[in-house]
Design a protein around this motif. Sequence first.
Motif, short mmCIF file in Angstrom:
data_model
loop_
_atom_site.label_atom_id
_atom_site.label_comp_id
_atom_site.label_asym_id
_atom_site.label_seq_id
_atom_site.Cartn_x
_atom_site.Cartn_y
_atom_site.Cartn_z
N THR A 55 0.85 -1.19 0.00
CA THR A 55 0.00 0.00 0.00
C THR A 55 0.89 1.24 0.00
OG1 THR A 55 -0.08 0.19 2.41
CG2 THR A 55 -1.79 -1.19 1.34
N LEU A 56 0.30 2.38 -0.35
CA LEU A 56 1.03 3.64 -0.30
C LEU A 56 1.54 3.92 1.11
CD1 LEU A 56 -1.25 5.85 -2.56
CD2 LEU A 56 1.05 5.04 -3.11
N SER A 57 0.73 3.61 2.10
CA SER A 57 1.13 3.85 3.50
C SER A 57 2.31 2.97 3.89
CB SER A 57 -0.04 3.58 4.44
OG SER A 57 -1.08 4.50 4.19
N GLU A 58 2.32 1.72 3.47
CA GLU A 58 3.44 0.83 3.77
C GLU A 58 4.74 1.36 3.15
OE1 GLU A 58 1.37 -3.57 4.16
OE2 GLU A 58 1.78 -2.79 2.15
N ILE A 59 4.63 1.80 1.91
CA ILE A 59 5.81 2.33 1.21
C ILE A 59 6.30 3.59 1.90
CG2 ILE A 59 6.67 3.25 -0.97
CD1 ILE A 59 4.49 1.48 -2.35
N ALA A 60 5.39 4.47 2.28
CA ALA A 60 5.76 5.72 2.96
C ALA A 60 6.46 5.41 4.28
CB ALA A 60 4.53 6.59 3.19
N GLU A 61 5.93 4.47 5.02
CA GLU A 61 6.54 4.10 6.30
C GLU A 61 7.94 3.52 6.09
OE1 GLU A 61 5.76 0.97 9.93
OE2 GLU A 61 4.02 1.84 8.94
N PHE A 62 8.09 2.64 5.10
CA PHE A 62 9.39 2.03 4.82
C PHE A 62 10.43 3.08 4.42
CE2 PHE A 62 12.34 0.33 1.61
CZ PHE A 62 13.04 -0.56 2.40
N ALA A 66 6.59 11.26 3.64
CA ALA A 66 5.14 11.51 3.69
C ALA A 66 4.43 10.77 2.56
CB ALA A 66 4.88 13.01 3.58
N ARG A 67 3.20 10.38 2.83
CA ARG A 67 2.40 9.64 1.85
C ARG A 67 2.25 10.39 0.52
NH1 ARG A 67 -3.24 8.21 1.19
NH2 ARG A 67 -3.35 6.05 0.49
N PRO A 68 2.04 11.72 0.54
CA PRO A 68 1.94 12.43 -0.73
C PRO A 68 3.22 12.32 -1.59
CG PRO A 68 1.02 13.77 1.01
CD PRO A 68 1.67 12.59 1.67
N SER A 69 4.37 12.26 -0.94
CA SER A 69 5.63 12.09 -1.68
C SER A 69 5.65 10.73 -2.37
CB SER A 69 6.83 12.20 -0.74
OG SER A 69 6.91 13.48 -0.19
N THR A 71 3.02 9.06 -3.32
CA THR A 71 2.04 9.13 -4.41
C THR A 71 2.69 9.72 -5.66
OG1 THR A 71 0.24 9.39 -2.82
CG2 THR A 71 -0.21 10.08 -5.09
N VAL A 72 3.47 10.77 -5.49
CA VAL A 72 4.17 11.39 -6.63
C VAL A 72 5.16 10.40 -7.23
CG1 VAL A 72 5.79 13.22 -7.28
CG2 VAL A 72 3.84 13.75 -5.81
N SER A 73 5.95 9.73 -6.38
CA SER A 73 6.93 8.77 -6.87
C SER A 73 6.28 7.60 -7.59
CB SER A 73 7.79 8.26 -5.71
OG SER A 73 8.54 9.29 -5.15
N VAL A 74 5.20 7.10 -7.03
CA VAL A 74 4.48 5.99 -7.66
C VAL A 74 3.97 6.41 -9.03
CG1 VAL A 74 2.37 4.58 -7.53
CG2 VAL A 74 3.91 4.74 -5.54
N ARG A 75 3.42 7.61 -9.11
CA ARG A 75 2.93 8.12 -10.39
C ARG A 75 4.06 8.15 -11.43
NH1 ARG A 75 0.63 12.83 -8.81
NH2 ARG A 75 -1.18 11.66 -8.11
N LYS A 76 5.23 8.65 -11.02
CA LYS A 76 6.39 8.71 -11.93
C LYS A 76 6.81 7.31 -12.38
CE LYS A 76 8.50 12.98 -10.23
NZ LYS A 76 9.66 13.56 -9.52
#
Length: 152
Positions: A55-62, A66-69, A71-76
Amino acid sequence: MQSFKEVLNDMLVTVYHKILRVEEDFLQKGVGAGLTIREMHMIEYIGRAGKNGRTLSEIAEFLEVARPSVTVSVRKLEQKGFLTRNGSAQDGRVVLITLTREGRKVFMLHMHFHMIMVNELESELCEEEKNVLIRVITKLDKFFEKSIEATT
């Protein structure tokens, strides 16, 4: 003659920079051309989850961002063709990030590179040296963990 502290400091700095250089060379010359080290770490973390994804939250925690960061990276990385978003079968509100075929290819090559490095080091060490190395790296990891906790 340099003291233990000076030698150790020089070695840690040198090894750190060599690791970064090797990682950057891999990313610039290999299949993952154009990826940043942070993007490769994200791909690696997602790849370790297999088909389940993260999940985005799991990736952000790892990644400790921040979760919005994320989201931007995943989009790229989606635009580059390495990741895809999928709804969870158990909960439609949850979005799982998984690797595409190209993402799995980069992940596997990166893991192969790590295994070559580990195998090479292992072949140079006796059992006692392996045990000492693991203990020392564990202590180094604990130091960094405490340092991270102190800054948060």
